[in-house]
Write an enzyme that holds these catalytic residues in place. Structure first.
Site, short mmCIF file in Angstrom:
data_model
loop_
_atom_site.label_atom_id
_atom_site.label_comp_id
_atom_site.label_asym_id
_atom_site.label_seq_id
_atom_site.Cartn_x
_atom_site.Cartn_y
_atom_site.Cartn_z
CG ASP A 185 6.62 3.76 -7.38
OD1 ASP A 185 6.43 4.99 -7.32
OD2 ASP A 185 6.28 2.73 -6.67
NE ARG A 207 4.14 9.01 -7.96
CZ ARG A 207 4.64 7.73 -7.70
NH1 ARG A 207 5.73 7.51 -7.81
NH2 ARG A 207 3.93 7.14 -6.25
CG ASP A 213 4.64 -3.09 -5.70
OD1 ASP A 213 5.22 -4.05 -6.24
OD2 ASP A 213 5.18 -2.27 -4.93
CG ASN A 214 7.18 -0.48 -8.31
OD1 ASN A 214 6.51 0.22 -7.29
ND2 ASN A 214 8.30 -0.78 -7.99
NE ARG A 257 0.95 2.29 -6.41
CZ ARG A 257 1.99 2.65 -6.16
NH1 ARG A 257 2.97 2.08 -6.42
NH2 ARG A 257 1.98 3.93 -5.88
N GLY A 312 2.94 3.37 1.43
CA GLY A 312 3.94 3.19 2.55
C GLY A 312 4.63 4.57 3.21
N GLY A 321 0.81 -1.35 -0.16
CA GLY A 321 0.21 -0.11 -0.21
C GLY A 321 1.00 1.31 0.01
CE LYS A 326 8.47 7.28 -4.07
NZ LYS A 326 8.85 6.85 -5.55
P1 AMP Z 1 8.98 0.57 -3.93
O1 AMP Z 1 9.94 -0.83 -4.23
O2 AMP Z 1 9.87 1.77 -3.80
O3 AMP Z 1 7.92 0.73 -5.00
O4 AMP Z 1 8.29 0.30 -2.51
C1 AMP Z 1 7.56 -0.80 -2.42
C2 AMP Z 1 6.70 -0.60 -1.25
O5 AMP Z 1 7.22 -0.35 -0.18
C3 AMP Z 1 5.65 0.42 -1.37
O6 AMP Z 1 4.34 -0.08 -0.87
C4 AMP Z 1 6.08 1.50 -0.72
O7 AMP Z 1 5.12 2.34 -0.32
C5 AMP Z 1 6.94 0.88 0.39
N1 AMP Z 1 8.21 1.59 0.85
C6 AMP Z 1 9.19 2.00 0.30
N2 AMP Z 1 10.06 2.64 1.03
C7 AMP Z 1 9.44 2.82 2.18
C8 AMP Z 1 9.76 3.71 3.27
N3 AMP Z 1 11.04 4.29 3.64
N4 AMP Z 1 8.85 3.66 4.31
C9 AMP Z 1 7.49 2.84 4.19
N5 AMP Z 1 7.39 2.26 3.19
C10 AMP Z 1 8.13 2.38 2.15
MG MG Z 2 6.38 1.33 -5.65
#
Ligand code: AMP
Ligand code: MG
Length: 489
Positions: free
Chosen positions: A260, A174, A250-251, A181, A90, A88, A111
């Protein structure tokens, strides 16, 4: 008078049932200030060309207009091939939805906004380094004409954020038509919430693919659209030499937009199995795997849509992917090489070119651009990109004889001037090389954002000669080819 008076907001995602999201307020950062403001994009929403304090307060989440109703979206997804139900937003929030001058609704997503119920082990933050990379790359992709999310603003702060070392928190604003997604559909499928799955598909059709509603099977038509848009995006990545680095489901945007930005890279030397993500030990997301991974991701989406669409329709759409991708890719490569006619030996000419570039480790962007300069520069300039000039010479002569078979609109041989000027419109002179981004980051970390601004400006018109910025079109230094970019952003 507030800057928001002229902006029309929407609440269409917020109006969805609460299983789709959790309302979350941004957690303010310390001493927020501007790094960059995208005046051109701002204009599309009737926002001021110059950023001001009111915008800073609102977009950083310190003093938002009442009409903002921030929320964290719930989704799931396959990460490196493994299903993760717990994803979700995050660290990002859908801050508001805003209507453009053309009446289209866009998400304003913040973000780095802090913790949400989906933060898992993370801190909810984004660091300056990776936020600059996303800002610059989304604008670079837009300049290249590749479907992408956009970046409206970038802010720095004094809030410490810990990665491999202590860094500082940043915020990226953004803007995208959608933050939906593939993983959104997977979430509702795997939790057995099929009514919500149907509602999501209905809304995606209503908001983004309204013509699908008139088809015999709107959901099958929707999936066909997603396949085609994704194939187009991947063809563009492969043609320009862009490696995304983290093609988890998810990306993957449901609109087939580049989404992303993490450890991405543009190829410097042409290397088909290039891995840009330092944490991708198996090379799952290597450059030449992207077409296959996109199909894998589309299959994951097909699985999630199986309660709504006949299996045979899903399979038919998936089996059309390869043909669509090849069609788009070959059209793009033909344009890059200035070849409009389809002649028998063209395939071999293309393959040999890639083989040559790979074998001799030649810079992909410089090579293609240099071919586009053959009406102004000597052939020597192409050959100079190779150590083994003889091998290059053989291919170049084949290519030039092939060019002689090109015809103009009235059936006369096409002049090299005409060919090359068309080629210069599709072969960028400027790309966001990793080392250029790194130089901008190094300065920004010292509080000097001038290089971020300069790069953003140059990359807006990547096909144009910008004589004052010749240096930015040069081959990268050796250190610049070896930068390692990890997922920790
Ligand atoms: P990403 O690979 O950057 O697309 O991240 C994958 C998942 O991890 C997504 O659900 C992001 O929201 C969550 N996420 C990535 N970095 C962080 C962070 N520093 N704090 C909390 N959630 C994160
Ligand atoms: Mg992502």
């Amino acid at each position: 008078m507030s800057v928001w008076d002229s902006v029309t907001l929407s609440t269409r995602f917020r109006a969805m049932p609460e299983v789709f999201y959790t309302p979350v307020e941004p957690q303010p950062l310390l001493n927020v200030g501007w790094v960059a403001w995208n005046a051109e994009l701002a204009r599309q929403f009737d926002l001021p060309a110059q950023p001001n304090d009111e915008l800073l307060q609102a977009l950083s989440g310190q003093a938002m207009p009442e009409a903002f109703a921030p929320l964290a979206m719930k989704y799931a997804g396959h990460q490196f091939g493994v299903y993760n139900p717990d994803l979700g937003d995050g660290r990002g929030l859908l801050l508001a939805e805003m209507r453009s001058r053309q009446g289209e609704v866009f998400d304003i997503h913040l973000k780095g906004a802090g913790l949400t119920p989906y933060s898992r082990m993370g801190d909810g933050r984004a660091v300056l380094r990776s936020s600059i990379r996303e800002y610059l790359c989304s604008e670079a992709m837009a300049g290249l004409g590749i479907a992408t999310t956009r970046a409206l603003a970038l802010m720095h702060s004094d809030t410490p954020v810990y990665r491999e070392k202590q860094e500082r928190g940043a915020l990226l604003v953004r803007v995208a038509q959608s933050h939906i997604r593939f993983g959104h559909f997977e979430y509702f499928f795997y939790t057995g919430q099929h009514e919500e799955l149907r509602l999501l598909a209905d809304k995606v059709i209503e908001w983004y693919f309204p013509h699908c509603a008139d088809e015999a099977d709107p959901y099958a038509a929707l999936f066909n659209q997603v396949v085609d848009h994704t194939a187009q995006m991947i063809a563009q990545w492969q043609a320009v030499g862009f490696a995304h680095g983290v093609m988890n489901t998810d990306n993957m945007s449901i609109l087939g937009q580049t989404f992303d930005y993490g450890p991405f890279a543009f190829l410097d030397d042409y290397q088909s199995d290039f891995i840009c993500n330092h944490s991708d030990y198996q090379g799952r997301y290597a450059f030449d795997q992207q077409p296959r991974v996109a199909l894998w991701n589309l299959s994951a989406l097909a699985q999630a849509l199986s309660p709504l669409v006949e299996r045979s329709d899903l399979e038919a759409a998936l089996s059309a992917y390869e043909t669509q991708l090849n069609g788009h890719f070959s059209a793009l490569m033909r344009a890059k090489l200035g070849l409009n006619r389809r002649l028998e030996n063209d395939g071999a000419l293309f393959d040999d070119m890639f083989g040559l570039l790979e074998k001799h480790k030649v810079d992909y962007t410089r090579f293609m651009r240099q071919l586009s300069e053959l009406d102004r520069d000597a052939q020597q300039a192409v050959l100079d990109l190779f150590i083994d000039r003889e091998a290059a010479q053989t291919w170049l002569q084949r290519y030039l004889s092939r060019c002689e078979q090109e015809l103009d609109a009235v059936g006369q041989p096409l002049s090299s001037g005409e060919r090359c000027s068309a080629m210069r419109r599709v072969n960028p002179k400027y790309i966001l090389r990793n080392y250029l981004a790194q130089l901008a980051i190094d300065k920004a970390e010292q509080g000097d954002f001038s290089e971020v601004h300069r790069l953003a400006e140059i990359l807006k018109t990547p096909f144009e000669d910008q004589p004052q910025y010749e240096d930015y079109a040069r081959l990268p230094p050796e250190w610049g080819k070896k930068l390692e970019i990890s997922c920790s952003s």
